[in-house]
Design a protein around this motif. Structure first.
Motif, PDB file in Angstrom:
ATOM      1  N   ILE A 169      56.618  43.992  31.372  1.00  0.00           N
ATOM      2  CA  ILE A 169      55.216  44.372  31.586  1.00  0.00           C
ATOM      3  C   ILE A 169      54.472  43.262  32.317  1.00  0.00           C
ATOM      4  O   ILE A 169      53.681  43.514  33.228  1.00  0.00           O
ATOM      5  CB  ILE A 169      54.532  44.691  30.239  1.00  0.00           C
ATOM      6  N   LEU A 170      54.745  42.006  31.926  1.00  0.00           N
ATOM      7  CA  LEU A 170      54.081  40.863  32.560  1.00  0.00           C
ATOM      8  C   LEU A 170      54.450  40.760  34.032  1.00  0.00           C
ATOM      9  O   LEU A 170      53.581  40.561  34.895  1.00  0.00           O
ATOM     10  CB  LEU A 170      54.459  39.576  31.833  1.00  0.00           C
ATOM     11  N   VAL A 171      55.746  40.914  34.336  1.00  0.00           N
ATOM     12  CA  VAL A 171      56.207  40.825  35.730  1.00  0.00           C
ATOM     13  C   VAL A 171      55.566  41.920  36.573  1.00  0.00           C
ATOM     14  O   VAL A 171      55.101  41.675  37.693  1.00  0.00           O
ATOM     15  CB  VAL A 171      57.746  40.926  35.796  1.00  0.00           C
ATOM     16  N   LYS A 172      55.500  43.134  36.042  1.00  0.00           N
ATOM     17  CA  LYS A 172      54.896  44.241  36.788  1.00  0.00           C
ATOM     18  C   LYS A 172      53.414  44.004  37.039  1.00  0.00           C
ATOM     19  O   LYS A 172      52.904  44.269  38.130  1.00  0.00           O
ATOM     20  CB  LYS A 172      55.101  45.549  36.020  1.00  0.00           C
ATOM     21  N   SER A 173      52.708  43.489  36.029  1.00  0.00           N
ATOM     22  CA  SER A 173      51.277  43.252  36.186  1.00  0.00           C
ATOM     23  C   SER A 173      51.004  42.136  37.190  1.00  0.00           C
ATOM     24  O   SER A 173      50.069  42.225  37.986  1.00  0.00           O
ATOM     25  CB  SER A 173      50.639  42.918  34.829  1.00  0.00           C
ATOM     26  N   PHE A 179      50.267  41.981  45.029  1.00  0.00           N
ATOM     27  CA  PHE A 179      50.493  42.882  46.155  1.00  0.00           C
ATOM     28  C   PHE A 179      49.759  44.213  46.041  1.00  0.00           C
ATOM     29  O   PHE A 179      49.823  45.036  46.950  1.00  0.00           O
ATOM     30  CB  PHE A 179      52.000  43.166  46.308  1.00  0.00           C
ATOM     31  N   GLY A 180      49.100  44.446  44.917  1.00  0.00           N
ATOM     32  CA  GLY A 180      48.436  45.723  44.716  1.00  0.00           C
ATOM     33  C   GLY A 180      49.418  46.771  44.215  1.00  0.00           C
ATOM     34  O   GLY A 180      50.627  46.530  44.123  1.00  0.00           O
ATOM     35  N   ASN A 181      48.905  47.922  43.933  1.00  0.00           N
ATOM     36  CA  ASN A 181      49.749  49.014  43.430  1.00  0.00           C
ATOM     37  C   ASN A 181      50.368  49.735  44.618  1.00  0.00           C
ATOM     38  O   ASN A 181      49.830  50.712  45.137  1.00  0.00           O
ATOM     39  CB  ASN A 181      48.905  49.972  42.586  1.00  0.00           C
TER      40      ASN A 181
END
Length: 217
Positions: A169-173, A179-181
């Motif tokens: 979760i941390l890496v994704k956030s 880079f934005g979604n």
């Protein structure tokens, strides 16, 4: 180690109830059981299901007898009802309550259960097929120490899975922060080949070079 028939190790609890004749109570189906944990993460309600189900008590060992090769074993976290495609085991005096889940999940039990399942599309295990099978059980004196060790390992595994999930979760956030979604279907993104985006040395990109290299070895 002592040898016992399976019917002398556990009770097969098969008291049934029709969900339509009861108030809304928790329901656990095979879809709620994961092969890698004893914990029940999600569950349903009796009002959502039809047909007779088994009555389960908190602490019961739940086993998926349908498609036993999926190795679904869990501990009932509450009183409720369980799928008729499963079995409910309660320990007899020869095995410690805390050791029983590990015994059911063990290769010693699972391999025999899987081999005795009948049916081609949805192989199912019947109580009659396993009740007289003999298993070796550690003596009662060492079972508490053994189960304590196994539960410590189980807790460590669960804690590690939680840490991995938190890290994911941390890496994704952080990626989204940087880079934005990103949406690869967005028209502002242009598809290109590796050759258009970077220089590739000939001896890595040429079939002939690869053949020459192979011939030298």
């Amino acid at each position: 180690m002592m040898e016992y028939k399976f019917k002398d190790i556990v009770s097969n609890c098969c008291e049934r109830i029709d969900p339509s004749e009861s108030d809304s109570i928790p329901y656990v189906g095979l879809e709620h059981i994961s092969a890698d944990t004893f914990n029940i993460q999600t569950y349903g309600k009796s009002t959502d299901v039809k047909g007779q189900k088994f009555i389960m008590k908190k602490g019961d060992v739940l086993f998926g007898r349908r498609r036993a090769y999926q190795r679904k074993v869990a501990i009932a976290p509450f009183d409720g009802i369980f799928s008729a495609h499963g079995m409910i085991f309660r320990p007899k005096q020869v095995i410690d309550e805390s050791l029983l889940p590990f015994f059911i999940r063990s290769d010693a039990f699972m391999n025999k259960a899987i081999s005795l399942s009948v049916g081609s599309l949805s192989p199912t295990l019947n109580w009659g097929a396993i009740k007289d099978i003999t298993f070796s059980i550690p003596s009662k004196e060492i079972q508490p120490e053994l189960s304590s060790l196994l539960w410590k390992i189980e807790d460590d595994i669960e804690r590690l899975k939680e840490q991995i999930q938190s890290l994911d979760i941390l890496v994704k956030s952080r990626f989204i922060e940087m880079f934005g979604n990103l949406d690869i279907n967005d028209k502002q993104w242009k598809m290109s080949t590796i050759g258009e985006s970077a220089k590739v040395p000939l001896h890595y990109g040429s079939t002939a070079s690869a053949v020459d290299y192979d011939s030298e070895t």
